[in-house]
Design a protein around this motif. Structure first.
Motif, short mmCIF file in Angstrom:
data_model
loop_
_atom_site.label_atom_id
_atom_site.label_comp_id
_atom_site.label_asym_id
_atom_site.label_seq_id
_atom_site.Cartn_x
_atom_site.Cartn_y
_atom_site.Cartn_z
N SER A 76 0.84 -1.20 0.00
CA SER A 76 0.00 0.00 0.00
C SER A 76 0.87 1.24 0.00
N VAL A 77 0.61 2.16 -0.94
CA VAL A 77 1.37 3.41 -1.03
C VAL A 77 0.39 4.57 -1.21
N PRO A 78 0.78 5.77 -0.83
CA PRO A 78 -0.09 6.92 -1.05
C PRO A 78 -0.24 7.23 -2.54
N ILE A 79 -1.41 7.63 -2.94
CA ILE A 79 -1.54 8.15 -4.30
C ILE A 79 -0.74 9.44 -4.43
N ASP A 80 -0.80 10.27 -3.40
CA ASP A 80 -0.05 11.52 -3.38
C ASP A 80 0.89 11.49 -2.17
N TYR A 81 2.19 11.43 -2.41
CA TYR A 81 3.14 11.35 -1.30
C TYR A 81 3.16 12.63 -0.47
N ALA A 82 2.65 13.72 -1.01
CA ALA A 82 2.54 14.94 -0.22
C ALA A 82 1.39 14.84 0.78
N GLU A 83 0.50 13.87 0.57
CA GLU A 83 -0.63 13.64 1.48
C GLU A 83 -0.60 12.18 1.93
N PRO A 84 0.37 11.80 2.76
CA PRO A 84 0.55 10.39 3.09
C PRO A 84 -0.63 9.76 3.81
N ARG A 85 -1.50 10.56 4.42
CA ARG A 85 -2.68 10.03 5.10
C ARG A 85 -3.92 10.03 4.19
N GLY A 86 -3.72 10.41 2.95
CA GLY A 86 -4.84 10.46 2.02
C GLY A 86 -5.10 9.11 1.36
N ASP A 87 -5.76 9.15 0.20
CA ASP A 87 -6.11 7.92 -0.52
C ASP A 87 -4.85 7.15 -0.92
N ARG A 88 -5.01 5.82 -0.99
CA ARG A 88 -3.87 4.96 -1.27
C ARG A 88 -4.20 4.02 -2.43
N LEU A 89 -3.18 3.38 -2.95
CA LEU A 89 -3.34 2.35 -3.97
C LEU A 89 -2.46 1.17 -3.60
N ASP A 90 -2.78 0.02 -4.16
CA ASP A 90 -2.00 -1.19 -3.91
C ASP A 90 -1.11 -1.50 -5.11
N LEU A 91 0.19 -1.63 -4.84
CA LEU A 91 1.14 -2.07 -5.85
C LEU A 91 1.23 -3.59 -5.79
N ALA A 92 1.08 -4.24 -6.91
CA ALA A 92 1.22 -5.69 -6.99
C ALA A 92 2.70 -6.03 -7.16
N ILE A 93 3.23 -6.88 -6.27
CA ILE A 93 4.63 -7.29 -6.34
C ILE A 93 4.71 -8.81 -6.36
N SER A 94 5.85 -9.31 -6.79
CA SER A 94 6.04 -10.76 -6.89
C SER A 94 7.47 -11.10 -6.51
N ARG A 95 7.70 -12.37 -6.17
CA ARG A 95 9.07 -12.79 -5.85
C ARG A 95 9.24 -14.29 -6.05
N ILE A 96 10.50 -14.66 -6.28
CA ILE A 96 10.96 -16.04 -6.19
C ILE A 96 12.17 -16.01 -5.26
N ARG A 97 12.08 -16.69 -4.15
CA ARG A 97 13.15 -16.65 -3.17
C ARG A 97 14.32 -17.54 -3.59
N THR A 98 15.50 -17.15 -3.16
CA THR A 98 16.67 -17.95 -3.45
C THR A 98 16.52 -19.35 -2.85
N ALA A 99 17.03 -20.32 -3.59
CA ALA A 99 16.99 -21.70 -3.09
C ALA A 99 18.11 -21.97 -2.09
N LYS A 100 19.02 -21.00 -1.93
CA LYS A 100 20.15 -21.18 -1.01
C LYS A 100 20.20 -20.01 -0.04
N PRO A 101 19.31 -19.99 0.95
CA PRO A 101 19.27 -18.86 1.87
C PRO A 101 20.57 -18.62 2.61
N GLU A 102 21.41 -19.64 2.74
CA GLU A 102 22.69 -19.43 3.43
C GLU A 102 23.64 -18.55 2.62
N LEU A 103 23.39 -18.41 1.30
CA LEU A 103 24.20 -17.55 0.45
C LEU A 103 23.52 -16.21 0.14
#
Length: 468
Positions: free
Chosen positions: A36-63
């Motif tokens: 969730s991020v502000p639509i207007d960063y000058a009004e951080p308590r105002g209306d917001r939108l959702d950014l869709a993000i994705s990931r694939i985690r490393t298979a070797k967390p020790e590295l």
């Protein structure tokens, strides 16, 4: 100094991640979440939108070193499925060290998508770039741009109004915080290089290892206006690669030994007598549709056969190869985000007579692009930026590696050098003696690929030219 405050070690989470990860709607083998991020960063308590993000985690967390964010290009490109794409391409040494993360920028795809709701007749693949009419007539582009600007003003809405590169850089840093990372690494291609350079300027302490690939000129007086004009340079740099390839395949495609002349004559003929092209949008091959296909065809050597087949069929008078137009909704979304970004990042001239003069001069100097790079955009009829463009500076840690093809049709080498100058000692450049748009893992250049991989895995960077 900022550089002294940046840890030389691995990125360390600053807080437990608060994201809810689940299977992606696409069904691809990656996880998805929203930030969730502000639509207007000058009004951080105002209306917001959702950014869709994705990931694939490393298979070797020790590295694991941290996250590698893949910044989409465009403007208007989607990144949500890119972890699933690049997990198949990136070397194992990189995959072992990073979670792959990407996102749909605000207004794109799954991140509160926007549309100007253009009339269907105005949504064509050739309209997104302002190709002049036959002989360089700009009046059709002026009329289309007025209609499109009015539609965006009426239908764009608050998210559309908020789209600019400063806000995408802020969104990128919001993603970093949501992931719980003190610093992030990222790989930006094309427009993603400007997003990356702006983020590295606004949030230098948040950056780990930064790869910028196929680089935009960050000149704050021009920004996207300069990028548009650069198509004329880039196509001239790149077209000889296609001409040489086509001449080598003359027995198959019959384009002759003067491929440049054949293309210019064919485009002029199609301006006067278009050919039917079922399935295309619009369903004809006119001069500008050919020019648009040539520009797209120069992005990769792999596209040369398709381009040569189209030219060969058109020279013979048809029939043309089968094609399928992009869905209208996708074109509407891409256009809206592209238009919002380029108009909100920098002010554009309003003098239509100046555009006409520039188009006429550019057609003579660079006939391959027929004046398109200097033609009028909707921005001539749109509100200007709410904030000034970011001036990219050398202030920050020396952790940027640029990679750049010598013959790039969209982001020419001579303009990419301006980003290196702006970043100063923060940056080194891997120059690749190749053509096409996109360098790392795209050209089969072992030297260039090895330099970028080495930087991502152990931080080594240097100025080097990689030959074929």
């Amino acid at each position: 100094m900022i550089a002294a405050l940046v840890s030389a070690g691995a990125a360390v989470p600053v807080a437990p991640p608060g994201l809810h990860w689940s299977a992606c709607a696409s069904g691809l083998p990656q996880e998805c979440a929203t930030v969730s991020v502000p639509i207007d960063y000058a009004e951080p308590r105002g209306d917001r939108l959702d950014l869709a993000i994705s990931r694939i985690r490393t298979a070797k967390p020790e590295l694991r070193r941290g996250v590698l964010v893949i910044i989409p290009g465009g403007p208007g490109g989607s990144g949500l499925n890119r972890p699933s794409t690049y997990v198949k391409k990136l070397p194992q040494s990189v995959l072992d060290r990073y979670d792959l993360v990407s996102f749909d920028p605000r207004g794109v795809g799954a991140s509160s998508p926007v549309s100007c709701e253009l009339a269907p007749a105005d949504v064509t693949q050739t309209a997104i770039l302002p190709w002049p009419g036959p002989g360089g007539d700009i009046s059709p582009t002026v009329a289309w741009s007025r209609r499109a600007a009015a539609a965006c003003a009426k239908n764009g809405g608050p998210v559309y109004d908020s789209i600019n590169t400063r806000n995408e850089a802020r969104d990128l840093d919001a993603i970093r915080r949501a992931l719980g990372e003190r610093q992030i690494s990222y790989w930006g291609v094309s427009y993603g290089t400007y997003v990356g350079a702006v983020h590295a300027t606004m949030f230098p302490g948040s950056t780990d290892r930064v790869v910028l690939d196929s680089n935009d000129d960050p000149d704050p007086a021009l920004v996207e206006r300069g990028w548009a004009a650069s198509y004329a340079i880039g196509v001239e740099d790149r077209f000889p690669d296609f001409a040489a390839w086509a001449a080598e395949h003359e027995e198959q495609y019959h384009l002759g030994t003067d491929v440049r002349g054949a293309y210019l004559r064919l485009a002029d003929r199609l301006d006067r007598a278009p050919l039917p092209w079922p399935g295309a949008n619009p369903p004809v091959l006119d001069g500008n549709t050919l020019r648009s296909n040539v520009l797209n065809g120069l992005y990769s050597d792999a596209r040369f056969p398709q381009l040569a087949s189209l030219m060969s069929a058109a020279l013979a008078g048809g029939p043309l190869p089968p094609t399928t137009a992009a869905p209208e909704a996708a074109l509407q979304n891409t256009f809206a985000v592209l238009n919002a970004t380029i108009c909100h990042d920098v002010s554009w001239p309003r003098d239509l007579r100046a555009y006409a003069r520039d188009v006429a001069a550019d057609r003579k100097a660079h006939p391959l692009t027929a004046g398109m790079p200097r033609n009028v955009y909707t921005c001539a009829f749109s509100p200007g930026p709410a904030e000034p463009p970011v001036r990219v500076t050398p202030d920050g840690p020396p952790n940027v590696l640029l990679v750049q093809n010598l013959r790039d049709p969209a982001t020419p080498y001579r303009k990419a050098l301006n980003l290196k100058r702006a970043l100063g000692d923060r940056a080194r450049m891997v120059t690749v003696d190749a053509g096409g748009h996109g360098s790392y893992l795209d050209n089969g250049n072992a030297c260039g690929d090895a330099e970028v991989t080495r930087f991502l895995t152990d931080g080594t960077r240097r100025d080097i030219t990689c030959r074929g």
